[in-house]
Scaffold this active site. Structure first.
Site, PDB file in Angstrom:
ATOM      1  N   CYS A  90      -1.275  -3.378 -15.987  1.00  0.00           N
ATOM      2  CA  CYS A  90      -1.410  -2.228 -15.091  1.00  0.00           C
ATOM      3  C   CYS A  90      -0.826  -2.496 -13.707  1.00  0.00           C
ATOM      4  O   CYS A  90      -0.973  -1.690 -12.803  1.00  0.00           O
ATOM      5  CB  CYS A  90      -2.858  -1.780 -14.991  1.00  0.00           C
ATOM      6  SG  CYS A  90      -3.918  -3.025 -14.255  1.00  0.00           S
ATOM      7  N   HIS A 133       0.820  -1.205   0.000  1.00  0.00           N
ATOM      8  CA  HIS A 133       0.000   0.000   0.000  1.00  0.00           C
ATOM      9  C   HIS A 133       0.854   1.256   0.000  1.00  0.00           C
ATOM     10  O   HIS A 133       0.670   2.166  -0.818  1.00  0.00           O
ATOM     11  CB  HIS A 133      -0.927  -0.027   1.227  1.00  0.00           C
ATOM     12  CG  HIS A 133      -1.765   1.194   1.355  1.00  0.00           C
ATOM     13  ND1 HIS A 133      -1.370   2.270   2.116  1.00  0.00           N
ATOM     14  CD2 HIS A 133      -2.935   1.523   0.781  1.00  0.00           C
ATOM     15  CE1 HIS A 133      -2.293   3.212   2.023  1.00  0.00           C
ATOM     16  NE2 HIS A 133      -3.250   2.777   1.218  1.00  0.00           N
TER      17      HIS A 133
HETATM   18  C1  PEP Z   1      -2.587  -5.657  -9.756  1.00  0.00           C
HETATM   19  O1  PEP Z   1      -2.943  -6.558  -9.003  1.00  0.00           O
HETATM   20  O2  PEP Z   1      -1.612  -5.741 -10.499  1.00  0.00           O
HETATM   21  C2  PEP Z   1      -3.341  -4.404  -9.795  1.00  0.00           C
HETATM   22  C3  PEP Z   1      -3.040  -3.462 -10.664  1.00  0.00           C
HETATM   23  O3  PEP Z   1      -4.294  -4.232  -8.888  1.00  0.00           O
HETATM   24  P1  PEP Z   1      -4.016  -3.773  -7.373  1.00  0.00           P
HETATM   25  O4  PEP Z   1      -2.594  -3.414  -7.253  1.00  0.00           O
HETATM   26  O5  PEP Z   1      -4.928  -2.666  -7.122  1.00  0.00           O
HETATM   27  O6  PEP Z   1      -4.352  -5.017  -6.618  1.00  0.00           O
END
Ligand code: PEP
Ligand code: MG
Length: 885
Positions: free
Chosen positions: A834, A469
Site C-alpha cells: 500500500c 505529505h
Molecule cells: C507506507 O509507509 O508505505 C504507508 C503506506 O504508510 P504512510 O505513507 O501513511 O506512512
C-alpha cells in the site's frame, strides 16, 4: 514530411506493415481485378513496364519495384483505388531514357488512365518519380507536367481554371531536365531565374536558356520529355552529392532505383486536387478522416498555402473512409494517405501507418479492431501502456515552445493546471470560494493545509518528495502536484515566491505539469478532454487478464466512490489519521495534548464520535468489498501545533515536550497507541459499531483492521488485544459479532525480518513501502529526494527514486523474504502493498512476480495499476509460451 517523401513511407517498404504477420494477405486475384491491363504491355516492354498492381504477379518485390511500386502493388491487392501508373524496375530504369520504352510507357499510362495526352476535354500529363527498395532520404524530386508544350499550355490552364497552378510545377520540371539532361549549367539557370518573377515567365526563360545553352532544344513530344526526365532523375541520383548522401546513410553508393510513371489527370481546380489525410480525429480518437486538400496540379514541393479542410472535398470523405478503414484493418494502426481527386473520384498515391499517431487514435483503434475481431483482446490490451493510461486520464499542458519556464521539481502527482499563486491555505480557501483557480505554493505542506490543498487546482512545494505529505494528499485528491521544486523560496511577508532570480507575486498566474515536474509562468492552455470510453473497454478486458488485485488508498467515502468508478476492487489502506485533517485537526490534537486523564477521555470520546461518522460513510461506500482500515499512525510533527500556535502557554509547554528531533522515527504508529492505551480501543470500537450499523442496511464490508509501524511482535500482540477487546465490547453492546481480519503493516526492516513471528498474530500483511524504503536506505522520505536523489541519479547510482519505483534489490528483497517467512508460518496469508509503489507499473510487475495478492494506490492511479497488472500477467504468459506474439 512531403508528399513525395511519404510515398516511400513504411507501407512501401519491403516486408512492410501492409502484410503484418498473422494477417492473411489479400489474394492476387483481387489485385488483378482492379488493374486488368496486361494486354496493354507490348511484348518488348512487358518485362520493363510493370503497371501498378502487377509486380507480385510477375514475381517482383520491393528490390525491383522500389518502395513506391511495392506499396502500389499492395494497395491494389487490397482492392483500393490507386493513381494509374507503372513502374520501370530497378536495374531496368535506364531503359526509360530510350525513345521506344518511353513511347511504350506513355501509351501504357494513356491506356491505364483512359485518357490521352493532348486531349482537350479530359487532358492527361505524366509524372515521373523514383523510389529505392526502402524509405531513404535524398531521392530526386518528382518531375511532373511531362507532356506540356507551350502550344498546349493555355488549353490546360483553361481546363484547370488557374494559370499558376500548372506553370509552377512545369517550371520545376523544366529546370531539372535542363540541368541534368540537357547540360545547361546550373549556375546559368539560377542566375536567370533570380530576377524572373511569376511561374509563366520562369518557364519562358528556362525554355530559352535550353535553346541557347542546351545540348538540344526542349522537345514538345511527351515521350521525348519522359525520356529526358528519366535521364535527369537518374543523373541527379548519380550525382556525387547524392552518392555521398547514400554513403552517409550506409547505403550502397550504386543503389539502383525504380522509376514510376504516373498519370497526372488534369481537371478543373474546383473538382480536382490532391491532399493528405489521417484516419482518425486526434482529439477524439474516433474514425473520422482529418487532413488537408489542395486544388490544382500536384506539386513535388510543399504547397505554398495551407490548403482546405477535407470536408470541402466534394463527395470525397466517404470514399476516403473506405480506403482508410481497409488500411487500418490491414496495418492495424492509424494510417495516413496521400491521395488525388479527379472526376470526383479518389485515388491513393501513398499510404502508411502513422509514424507517431495521437494516443487517443491508437487506443480507440485497438478497441475498435478487437471489437471487430480483427485483433485479439490480449494484443489490444498490450498496445496500451500504463503510462499512456495515465496520460489519457489527466489533463495535459499544451506547450507551444514559447512559454516561460520557471523551475522543475519532482513530478509528484500527474495532471496539469493553471491558476493564481497563493501562499497560504487560508488565501487558497478565500479565493477559491470566489471561483478563482489557485495554485497553492508552499515550502512544504502539513495536515493543516489539507483544506487549502483541496480548494486549489494544484500544489507546488519547495521541499519534499514523491512520498511527502503534499504528494500523498494531492495524489489522493487527484490534483496535480510538483514537489521539491528547484530554487523555490517563499517569502510570506513580501507576498512573493522566488524561482531562482525570477520573482512571482501572490496572485500572478503559473501553470504546472505534474507529469513532468515543469512549472511555467502565466496561464497556459490545458487540454481537459477526459479519457475516451474505449479506454474503459480496454481496462475491463485488462481486468480479465490480471492476477494481481488492485485496491485504493482512500480515506473518505468520496475518495472511495471515485476509486470504485475507476475500477478499484476495494480499499487497501484507509489512513485514519487523514480523517483528522483541517477542521478535524483539533480532535487529535486534544488527545495528544490533554492536560490530564479526564481531558484525554473527553477528547477520545469526541474522536470516537467523529470516527464513527467517518467509518459509517466509508463502509457504506465500500459496500461488500474488502476494506483495510489502518489504526492511527500520526507522526507528531504533522499534528502538533507549530511553535507559537498552541492555544495557551500550558498547551505550548506540553507541545514543546512532545516535539521530536526525528518525528518520523519517534512516537508514531503503534508506539503512540501503546503509550495512549485508550486510543486504539476508541478507534476500533467506532469502527466495529459503524460496521454493525452498516450491516443493518444489508451491506457487509469485508473488514480488515491494520496496525501500523510495528517492529516487535509484542507491539502487534498488544495492539491485537486492544482490537479484540473492542470487538468483544461491541458484540456485547450490539449483539453483533463483527467479522474482521487483523493484520499489520510491514514498514520497518525488523518487521520484514521477523515476518514469521508477526504472522502468528496477523492474518494479513500490507507492505508500507514508503516507510520501508525510508528505513531500509535510511533516506528521509521528506528530505532526500530533491538533493541527494537528484545527485545520485545524475551520477548513475540510481535510475529512479526508490520512493517512486520499488528498489528490487534491497527493499524488494525484504518484501520477498517477509512474504516467504510469513507464508511458512501462515500459508495463504494475504499480502498486499500500500505504499506509493502500488501505483507504479514496474513496482507492480515486481509485486506480481512475488505472488502478492494486491496492490493499493491512490484513486487516480487505479486504472494505471489495472493496466500494469494486466501487462505483467501478459508478459508472464508470453515468457511461459516462449512466444513473442
Ligand atoms: C507506507 O509507509 O508505505 C504507508 C503506506 O504508510 P504512510 O505513507 O501513511 O506512512
Ligand atoms: Mg507508513
Amino acid at each position: 514530411m512531403s508528399v513525395t517523401d511519404r510515398e516511400a513511407g513504411p507501407l512501401a517498404q519491403a516486408g512492410a506493415p501492409l502484410a503484418p504477420s498473422g494477417t492473411s494477405e489479400v489474394s492476387e486475384a483481387s489485385g488483378t481485378s482492379t488493374t486488368s491491363t496486361t494486354s496493354a504491355t507490348s511484348a518488348t516492354s512487358g518485362r520493363i513496364l510493370v503497371p501498378y498492381g502487377q509486380g507480385r504477379i510477375r514475381g517482383l518485390g520491393a528490390d525491383e519495384l522500389g518502395a513506391h511500386g511495392a506499396a502500389m502493388d499492395r494497395l491494389v491487392a487490397l482492392g483500393l483505388p490507386v493513381v494509374p501508373g507503372l513502374t520501370v524496375p530497378a536495374g531496368a530504369a535506364a531503359s526509360l531514357c530510350e525513345p521506344d520504352t518511353a513511347e511504350a510507357a506513355v501509351a501504357l499510362v494513356e491506356q491505364l488512365s483512359g485518357r490521352r495526352i493532348g486531349d482537350r476535354a479530359r487532358p492527361l500529363l505524366l509524372r515521373l518519380s523514383a523510389s529505392a527498395p526502402t524509405d531513404i532520404a535524398g531521392l530526386p524530386p518528382d518531375l511532373a507536367c511531362l507532356g506540356v508544350s507551350p502550344a498546349r499550355a493555355d488549353d490546360l490552364c483553361a481546363v484547370i481554371g488557374r494559370e499558376d497552378a500548372l506553370y509552377e510545377v512545369w517550371a520545376a520540371t523544366v529546370r531539372m531536365i535542363a540541368e541534368y539532361a540537357l547540360d545547361v549549367p546550373g549556375a546559368v539557370l539560377d542566375d536567370a531565374l533570380l530576377d524572373t518573377p511569376g511561374p509563366r515567365a520562369r518557364v519562358e526563360v528556362l525554355l530559352s536558356l535550353v535553346a541557347e545553352h542546351g545540348s538540344r532544344p526542349f522537345p514538345d513530344d511527351p515521350a521525348q520529355q519522359l525520356a529526358l526526365a528519366a535521364r535527369a532523375l537518374l543523373g541527379r541520383w548519380d550525382a556525387p552529392r547524392a552518392r555521398r548522401s547514400r554513403r552517409a546513410q550506409r547505403l550502397p553508393a550504386d543503389l539502383a532505383v525504380a522509376l514510376h510513371v504516373q498519370a497526372l489527370r488534369i481537371g478543373p481546380a474546383d473538382h480536382s486536387g490532391y491532399g493528405t489525410a489521417v484516419s482518425r480525429d486526434p482529439e477524439t480518437g474516433r474514425l473520422s478522416p482529418r487532413g488537408t486538400f489542395f486544388r490544382g496540379v500536384r506539386r513535388s514541393a510543399p504547397p505554398p498555402h495551407t490548403g482546405e479542410p477535407l470536408d470541402r472535398l466534394a463527395g470525397g470523405t466517404a470514399l476516403l473512409e473506405h480506403s482508410l478503414v481497409t488500411l487500418e484493418r490491414h496495418l492495424r494502426a492509424p494510417v495516413s494517405v496521400d491521395f488525388e481527386v479527379r472526376d470526383d473520384e479518389i485515388s491513393l498515391l501513398a499510404a502508411s501507418a502513422q509514424v507517431r499517431p495521437p494516443l487517443r487514435a491508437s487506443v480507440c483503434l485497438a478497441a475498435d479492431l478487437a471489437q471487430e475481431g480483427a485483433l485479439g483482446r490480449e494484443e489490444a490490451v498490450r498496445r496500451v501502456t500504463p503510462a499512456q493510461v495515465q496520460e489519457l486520464l489527466h489533463p495535459q499542458l499544451r506547450l507551444t515552445g514559447g512559454e516561460e519556464f520557471l523551475t522543475r521539481g519532482l513530478p509528484a502527482s500527474p495532471g496539469a493546471a493553471t491558476g493564481a499563486v497563493v501562499l497560504s491555505s487560508e488565501r487558497a480557501l478565500e479565493l477559491a470560494a470566489d471561483g478563482t483557480r489557485v495554485v497553492l505554493v508552499a515550502a512544504e505542506t502539513t495536515p493543516a493545509d489539507v483544506p487549502g490543498m483541496l480548494a486549489s487546482a494544484a500544489v507546488l512545494t519547495g521541499s519534499g518528495g514523491v512520498a511527502s505529505h503534499a504528494a500523498v494528499v494531492a495524489r489522493g485528491a487527484g490534483k496535480p502536484a510538483v514537489c521539491g521544486a528547484e530554487g523555490l523560496r517563499v517569502d510570506q511577508a513580501a507576498g512573493t515566491v522566488r524561482f531562482g532570480e525570477r520573482v512571482v507575486r501572490e496572485g500572478d498566474a503559473v501553470s504546472l505539469d505534474g507529469r513532468t515536474g515543469a512549472v511555467y509562468a502565466g496561464t497556459l492552455s490545458v487540454s481537459v478532454a477526459g479519457p475516451p470510453p474505449e479506454l474503459s473497454t480496454l481496462l475491463q478486458w485488462a481486468d480479465g487478464m490480471r492476477r494481481l488485485g488492485v485496491r485504493v488508498n482512500a480515506d473518505t467515502a468520496a475518495e472511495v466512490d471515485t476509486a470504485l468508478a475507476l475500477g478499484a476492487e476495494g480499499v487497501g489502506l484507509c489512513r485514519t489519521e487523514h480523517q483528522f485533517l483541517g477542521e478535524r485537526l483539533p480532535l487529535i490534537r486534544r488527545v495528544l495534548l490533554a492536560a490530564d486523564p479526564t481531558a484525554r477521555d473527553e477528547a477520545l470520546l469526541a474522536l470516537e464520535h467523529a470516527q464513527h461518522e467517518d467509518f459509517h460513510a466509508l463502509l457504506a461506500a465500500v459496500g461488500n468489498r474488502p476494506v483495510t482500515v489502518r489504526l492511527l499512525d500520526a507522526p507528531l510533527h504533522e499534528f502538533l501545533p507549530a511553535p507559537g500556535q498552541a492555544l495557551d502557554a500550558a498547551e505550548e509547554q506540553r507541545a514543546a515536550a512532545l516535539r521530536e528531533a526525528n518525528p518520523m522515527l519517534g512516537l508514531r504508529g503503534v508506539r503512540l497507541a501503546l503509550l495512549h492505551e485508550r486510543l486504539y480501543p476508541a478507534q476500533a470500537e467506532a469502527l466495529f459499531t459503524a460496521w454493525t450499523d452498516v450491516a443493518a442496511t444489508g451491506v457487509r464490508p469485508d473488514l480488515e483492521v491494520m496496525v501500523p509501524l510495528v517492529s516487535l511482535p509484542e507491539e502487534l500482540a498488544a495492539a491485537a488485544a486492544y482490537v479484540r477487546d473492542a470487538a468483544a465490547a461491541v458484540a456485547a453492546r450490539t449483539g453483533v459479532e463483527v467479522p474482521y481480519r487483523l493484520g499489520t503493516m510491514i514498514e520497518t526492516p525488523r518487521a520484514a525480518l521477523l515476518a514469521g513471528e508477526l504472522a502468528e498474530h496477523a492474518e494479513f500483511f500490507s507492505f508500507g513501502t514508503n516507510d520501508l524504503t525510508q528505513l531500509t536506505y535510511g533516506f528521509s522520505r521528506d528530505d532526500v529526494e530533491r538533493q541527494v536523489l537528484t545527485a545520485y541519479q545524475e551520477r548513475g547510482f540510481l535510475t529512479a527514486s526508490p520512493f517512486a519505483r520499488l528498489d528490487p534489490h534491497g527493499v524488494g528483497a525484504l518484501v520477498d523474504l517477509a512474504a516467504e517467512r510469513a507464508r511458512s508460518v501462515r500459508p495463504g496469508i494475504k499480502l498486499g502493498v500500500c505504499g506509493e509503489h502500488g501505483g507504479d507499473p514496474e513496482s507492480i510487475a515486481f509485486c506480481d512476480d512475488l505472488g502478492l495478492d494486491y496492490v493499493s494506490c491512490s484513486a487516480h492511479r487505479v486504472p494505471v495499476a489495472r493496466m500494469a497488472a494486466a501487462h505483467s500477467a501478459l508478459r508472464e504468459r508470453r515468457d511461459e509460451s516462449g512466444s513473442t506474439r
